[in-house]
Write a protein that holds these residues in place. Sequence first.
Motif, mmCIF file in Angstrom:
data_model
loop_
_atom_site.group_PDB
_atom_site.id
_atom_site.type_symbol
_atom_site.label_atom_id
_atom_site.label_comp_id
_atom_site.label_asym_id
_atom_site.label_seq_id
_atom_site.Cartn_x
_atom_site.Cartn_y
_atom_site.Cartn_z
ATOM 1 N N ALA A 44 -27.549 19.879 17.749
ATOM 2 C CA ALA A 44 -26.680 20.745 16.948
ATOM 3 C C ALA A 44 -27.465 21.601 15.962
ATOM 4 O O ALA A 44 -26.913 22.543 15.373
ATOM 5 N N SER A 48 -25.774 25.421 16.668
ATOM 6 C CA SER A 48 -24.637 24.482 16.648
ATOM 7 C C SER A 48 -24.430 23.771 17.979
ATOM 8 O O SER A 48 -23.309 23.361 18.311
ATOM 9 N N ASP A 78 -22.340 17.161 20.927
ATOM 10 C CA ASP A 78 -22.097 17.756 19.608
ATOM 11 C C ASP A 78 -22.337 19.249 19.775
ATOM 12 O O ASP A 78 -23.434 19.748 19.577
ATOM 13 N N LEU A 115 -20.047 12.780 19.224
ATOM 14 C CA LEU A 115 -20.586 12.499 17.896
ATOM 15 C C LEU A 115 -20.388 13.663 16.928
ATOM 16 O O LEU A 115 -20.819 13.590 15.771
ATOM 17 N N GLY A 116 -19.776 14.730 17.373
ATOM 18 C CA GLY A 116 -19.520 15.885 16.523
ATOM 19 C C GLY A 116 -18.426 16.728 17.150
ATOM 20 O O GLY A 116 -17.844 16.351 18.174
ATOM 21 N N PRO A 117 -18.129 17.888 16.568
ATOM 22 C CA PRO A 117 -17.096 18.759 17.142
ATOM 23 C C PRO A 117 -17.524 19.288 18.508
ATOM 24 O O PRO A 117 -18.614 19.837 18.646
ATOM 25 N N CYS A 118 -16.672 19.121 19.502
ATOM 26 C CA CYS A 118 -16.952 19.610 20.856
ATOM 27 C C CYS A 118 -15.805 20.519 21.278
ATOM 28 O O CYS A 118 -14.678 20.052 21.461
ATOM 29 N N GLN A 138 -15.602 11.919 12.890
ATOM 30 C CA GLN A 138 -16.853 12.649 13.079
ATOM 31 C C GLN A 138 -16.841 13.464 14.366
ATOM 32 O O GLN A 138 -17.261 14.603 14.393
ATOM 33 N N GLY A 139 -16.324 12.854 15.436
ATOM 34 C CA GLY A 139 -16.258 13.545 16.721
ATOM 35 C C GLY A 139 -14.877 14.127 16.971
ATOM 36 O O GLY A 139 -13.859 13.504 16.647
ATOM 37 N N GLN A 140 -14.831 15.338 17.499
ATOM 38 C CA GLN A 140 -13.569 15.958 17.932
ATOM 39 C C GLN A 140 -13.765 16.640 19.280
ATOM 40 O O GLN A 140 -14.876 17.052 19.617
ATOM 41 N N GLU A 182 -22.014 5.956 14.685
ATOM 42 C CA GLU A 182 -22.874 6.246 15.827
ATOM 43 C C GLU A 182 -23.523 4.965 16.353
ATOM 44 O O GLU A 182 -23.663 4.789 17.568
#
Length: 454
Positions: A44, A48, A78, A115-118, A138-140, A182
């Motif tokens: 990321a 990003s 991510d 683990l992050g915005p996807c 944290q993850g989307q 995580e």
Amino acid sequence: MLVDPGSFVEMTPMRSASPGAGSGVVSGWGTTDGHSVVVVSHDAAVASGAIGAVMAEAIQKAQRFAIDKGYPIVYINDSGGARIHDGIFALHGCGGIFALNIEAQSRIPQISLILGPCAGAAAYSPALTDWTIMVKEQGQMFLTGPDIVKAATGEDASAEDIGGSQLHTKVSGVAHLEVDSEEEAFHATRLLLSFLPTHKGGAQKRHDPVPANPHSVEALPTLVPEKSSIVFDMNKLLDGVLDNGARLELMPEHAPSILTLFARIDGHAVGVLANQPNARGGILDSKASVKAARFVEFCGRFDLPVLTFVDVPGFLPGTVEEGRGVITHGAKLLKAYVDTKSPKLTVVVRKSYGGAYIAMGSASLGAHANWAWANSEIAVMGPGGAVALLHRRALKEAEEPTVLRDELAAVYREEVARPYLAAEAGIVDDVILPEETRDRMIAALRMLTHGQGS
């Protein structure tokens, strides 16, 4: 944090999208518990984690290697989706990733960690993998982010509202496990891989057999209430049958009337499908059917035995479920069992009525061994409903309809629903006591796997 210490080898570490920028992904191979695995991790820190043409090439190279060599892939996601600056080249690269996700389905296990915005294209790849694990808050995962949603529909929603772990593990079923950190995500991934072969047709992973929990074994004969309307926790029953060791339940919050988990019996990794009477009586509905079918299909694809524990009142009736397509979704479960050629062992522990009896791993769908507990019932419908339908005139005219209904239900239970009728017809292999279940399953599994590892 994921692979065994010192085992990771990066593929093409110097590949770069632009001078000094890197490709936006780290890919390579390593081992988990000594077994080979390929890892693809978005970076990321580079745009990003957006998927550009060069990043897509790097991911596809790792996918191709894993498919050809027969190694599972873990994707650590991510990413903001397709890289806008790369235009059609980014879209073409994303399509290539999806195509290899689909090719991999018939060859190797694929696990996605969110683990992050996807967003957008970065959400499609996880949807094409077998299991998705999300880190809470944290993850989307979403196709369109909050800004675009606001502009297009006027809806004011956060990234969590649109694609958070609660939404996807509880409501949509897009993801299959929610974890708090995580570290937990990596631990769950290693545990999941410990039950799976590295590829289709590969050796099953065997452990030393561990006896079932002794307290649970002792409680087994009296655990299940005789009255079918009284609930109990199916997990306690499983404790008395399965090895007393590591287990992993997937989709625990989505469609909780059915349990889907990996466990071991006699040291042999198995998939377990079981009705959960504690949740809506263990009934099958559209979501539970899709959840169960997906799980059985996965087990069959990778030759994992399927153990089915049945206590099902039927399919949920009504206009809502019919409108959701419960017929089609229930049929998916029928197909999954028929298509699955790995060992299928089924036991009816209390009741099994109507089409749900067939759908829950019945002999007619190819169960290799199936049993019923002595006090169980197998019938087109429960005694109460059957009597109300068959004797409605007599019940309407009776002075004491409740007494007559109970008497007629007792007759129906004895003459139609008792499991010995199914056993006498050869549809059920045997009627057994609860405490015999583990030994029967172990013996059948050894026979069906030619005693491998026993």
